[in-house]
Design a protein around this motif. Structure first.
Motif, PDB file in Angstrom:
ATOM      1  N   ASP A  78       0.878  -1.168   0.000  1.00  0.00           N
ATOM      2  CA  ASP A  78       0.000   0.000   0.000  1.00  0.00           C
ATOM      3  C   ASP A  78       0.912   1.213   0.000  1.00  0.00           C
ATOM      4  OD1 ASP A  78      -2.075   1.741   0.099  1.00  0.00           O
ATOM      5  OD2 ASP A  78      -2.725   1.264   2.143  1.00  0.00           O
ATOM      6  N   SER A  79       0.867   2.008  -1.088  1.00  0.00           N
ATOM      7  CA  SER A  79       1.805   3.112  -1.234  1.00  0.00           C
ATOM      8  C   SER A  79       1.108   4.454  -1.089  1.00  0.00           C
ATOM      9  CB  SER A  79       2.482   3.040  -2.605  1.00  0.00           C
ATOM     10  OG  SER A  79       1.524   3.220  -3.636  1.00  0.00           O
ATOM     11  N   ARG A  83       5.944   7.681  -6.961  1.00  0.00           N
ATOM     12  CA  ARG A  83       7.243   8.316  -6.746  1.00  0.00           C
ATOM     13  C   ARG A  83       7.788   7.997  -5.356  1.00  0.00           C
ATOM     14  NH1 ARG A  83       9.894  12.486  -9.327  1.00  0.00           N
ATOM     15  NH2 ARG A  83      11.417  13.641  -8.075  1.00  0.00           N
ATOM     16  N   ASP A  84       6.910   8.077  -4.340  1.00  0.00           N
ATOM     17  CA  ASP A  84       7.345   7.747  -2.975  1.00  0.00           C
ATOM     18  C   ASP A  84       7.822   6.301  -2.902  1.00  0.00           C
ATOM     19  OD1 ASP A  84       6.838  10.238  -1.725  1.00  0.00           O
ATOM     20  OD2 ASP A  84       4.709   9.778  -1.597  1.00  0.00           O
ATOM     21  N   LYS A  91       3.323   2.879   2.698  1.00  0.00           N
ATOM     22  CA  LYS A  91       2.438   2.787   3.868  1.00  0.00           C
ATOM     23  C   LYS A  91       2.589   1.437   4.572  1.00  0.00           C
ATOM     24  CE  LYS A  91      -1.372   5.777   2.296  1.00  0.00           C
ATOM     25  NZ  LYS A  91      -2.818   5.793   1.947  1.00  0.00           N
ATOM     26  N   SER A  92       2.481   0.374   3.807  1.00  0.00           N
ATOM     27  CA  SER A  92       2.501  -0.949   4.435  1.00  0.00           C
ATOM     28  C   SER A  92       2.905  -2.018   3.433  1.00  0.00           C
ATOM     29  CB  SER A  92       1.119  -1.291   5.004  1.00  0.00           C
ATOM     30  OG  SER A  92       0.164  -1.406   3.951  1.00  0.00           O
ATOM     31  N   MET A  93       3.298  -3.159   3.968  1.00  0.00           N
ATOM     32  CA  MET A  93       3.665  -4.306   3.155  1.00  0.00           C
ATOM     33  C   MET A  93       3.270  -5.571   3.897  1.00  0.00           C
ATOM     34  SD  MET A  93       7.450  -5.522   1.803  1.00  0.00           S
ATOM     35  CE  MET A  93       8.069  -5.831   3.462  1.00  0.00           C
ATOM     36  N   LYS A  94       2.701  -6.518   3.173  1.00  0.00           N
ATOM     37  CA  LYS A  94       2.371  -7.825   3.718  1.00  0.00           C
ATOM     38  C   LYS A  94       2.930  -8.892   2.791  1.00  0.00           C
ATOM     39  CE  LYS A  94      -1.969  -6.412   5.921  1.00  0.00           C
ATOM     40  NZ  LYS A  94      -3.437  -6.648   5.980  1.00  0.00           N
ATOM     41  N   PHE A 118       4.109   4.407   8.042  1.00  0.00           N
ATOM     42  CA  PHE A 118       5.124   5.121   7.276  1.00  0.00           C
ATOM     43  C   PHE A 118       6.412   4.331   7.389  1.00  0.00           C
ATOM     44  CE2 PHE A 118       8.737   8.106   7.155  1.00  0.00           C
ATOM     45  CZ  PHE A 118       8.539   8.685   5.905  1.00  0.00           C
ATOM     46  N   ASN A 119       6.897   3.840   6.259  1.00  0.00           N
ATOM     47  CA  ASN A 119       8.102   3.021   6.225  1.00  0.00           C
ATOM     48  C   ASN A 119       9.069   3.631   5.219  1.00  0.00           C
ATOM     49  OD1 ASN A 119       7.170   0.463   7.847  1.00  0.00           O
ATOM     50  ND2 ASN A 119       5.500   0.938   6.443  1.00  0.00           N
ATOM     51  N   TYR A 120      10.354   3.711   5.604  1.00  0.00           N
ATOM     52  CA  TYR A 120      11.306   4.478   4.805  1.00  0.00           C
ATOM     53  C   TYR A 120      12.654   3.776   4.803  1.00  0.00           C
ATOM     54  CZ  TYR A 120      13.481   8.840   3.011  1.00  0.00           C
ATOM     55  OH  TYR A 120      14.124   9.794   2.254  1.00  0.00           O
ATOM     56  N   ILE A 121      13.109   3.383   3.611  1.00  0.00           N
ATOM     57  CA  ILE A 121      14.433   2.791   3.461  1.00  0.00           C
ATOM     58  C   ILE A 121      15.148   3.491   2.305  1.00  0.00           C
ATOM     59  CG2 ILE A 121      13.672   0.541   4.319  1.00  0.00           C
ATOM     60  CD1 ILE A 121      13.756  -0.446   1.438  1.00  0.00           C
TER      61      ILE A 121
END
Length: 289
Positions: A78-79, A83-84, A91-94, A118-121
């Motif tokens: 879920d983005s 671009r982000d 937003k999330s990952m499963k 909010f997830n950021y790498i």
């Protein structure tokens, strides 16, 4: 998008020891460094966000299978915007799969899900940097057959080889020659075969233990010898099983060199042939400046 794929590979492929932690050891932060709102809304309206998510989900499925094997692999992102997502913000990952083999570890099922919205790498040179804490929930099921297959792989056999150096120090010439696990009536049984000098046949001991959680790790408690051709005092039995515990070994599939894992719940199935566990894995944020 490849940045996210590399992050997944880090999570699933690098191993280390476990650390207990408290729920205060990670923080979810408010979104920042985001794409402008107009582009985000435009991307959502045109379907660009969804298209980017679907492409990335397909890529990650392929990368997971490069690391091992799995059935029914499902990936859901879920983005905020396309671009982000390309910049490593989402937003999330499963992720879920059945009949998994990764890093010599067999699992009947595994589900991972991010805990922050909010997830950021980032990718810095060839390294993947977690700009913020990256907590995920995990839910896994491991069967008796899964454990026994895991114990046949090189990494677990090396664990036995290293332990044989210790065994030989207090019983010269004695070596662990085979290991097998059984789950029955909600008890854990560990069958250990020993080779002993001047005795042609393998000598076996069967240990019985309860499976429990201690300090966020899967432990074997109330160990006792229930059958065998020779006696082993309780202290040495505890020592052996604490070093050979294949359950904690299997949970370590989720960790990288800095990650922290806490098992929160544990349950043996009604038929006693499988164990379910869930908890949290945290990859702590790192400095990249």
């Amino acid at each position: 998008m490849k940045k996210i794929v590399l992050m997944l590979m880090v999570l699933l492929s690098v191993q280390s020891g476990a650390f207990a932690y408290t729920c205060n050891d990670y923080n979810c932060v408010a979104p920042y460094n985001m794409n402008n709102k107009f582009r985000t809304v435009t991307g959502a309206v045109t379907g660009l966000n969804t298209l980017t998510e679907l492409k990335l989900e397909s890529i990650i499925k392929k990368e997971v299978l490069k690391l091992g094997s799995a059935e029914n692999v499902k990936v859901d992102f879920d983005s905020y915007s396309a671009r982000d997502l390309k910049n490593g913000i989402f937003k999330s990952m499963k992720i879920s799969g059945k009949n998994i083999l990764i890093n010599d570890i067999h699992l009947s099922s595994l589900d991972l899900a991010t805990l922050c919205n909010f997830n950021y790498i980032k990718q810095v040179d060839k390294d993947i940097i977690f700009v913020e804490d990256f907590p995920m929930s995990f839910d896994l099921t491991i069967s008796q057959d899964d454990i026994n297959r895991t114990m046949q792989h090189p990494r677990y056999k090396k664990l036995i080889s290293d332990l044989n150096l210790v065994v030989g120090s207090f019983a010269k010439g004695v070596k662990i020659s085979s290991t097998k696990v059984a789950l029955k009536n909600r008890k854990f049984y560990y069958i250990v075969g020993f080779s002993i000098p001047f005795i042609r046949s393998e000598q076996k001991l069967v240990f019985q233990a309860d499976v429990c959680i201690q300090n966020g790790k899967i432990e074997l408690a109330n160990v006792k010898t229930v059958s065998g051709n020779f006696n082993l005092d309780l202290k040495r039995a505890d020592f052996l099983l604490s070093r050979l515990n294949p359950l904690d070994f299997s949970v370590n599939i989720l960790k990288n060199k800095n990650a922290k894992v806490k098992v929160e719940n544990l349950q043996l199935s009604g038929d006693g042939n499988s164990i379910s566990a869930n908890g949290i894995i945290i990859v702590p944020k790192e400095s990249y400046e």
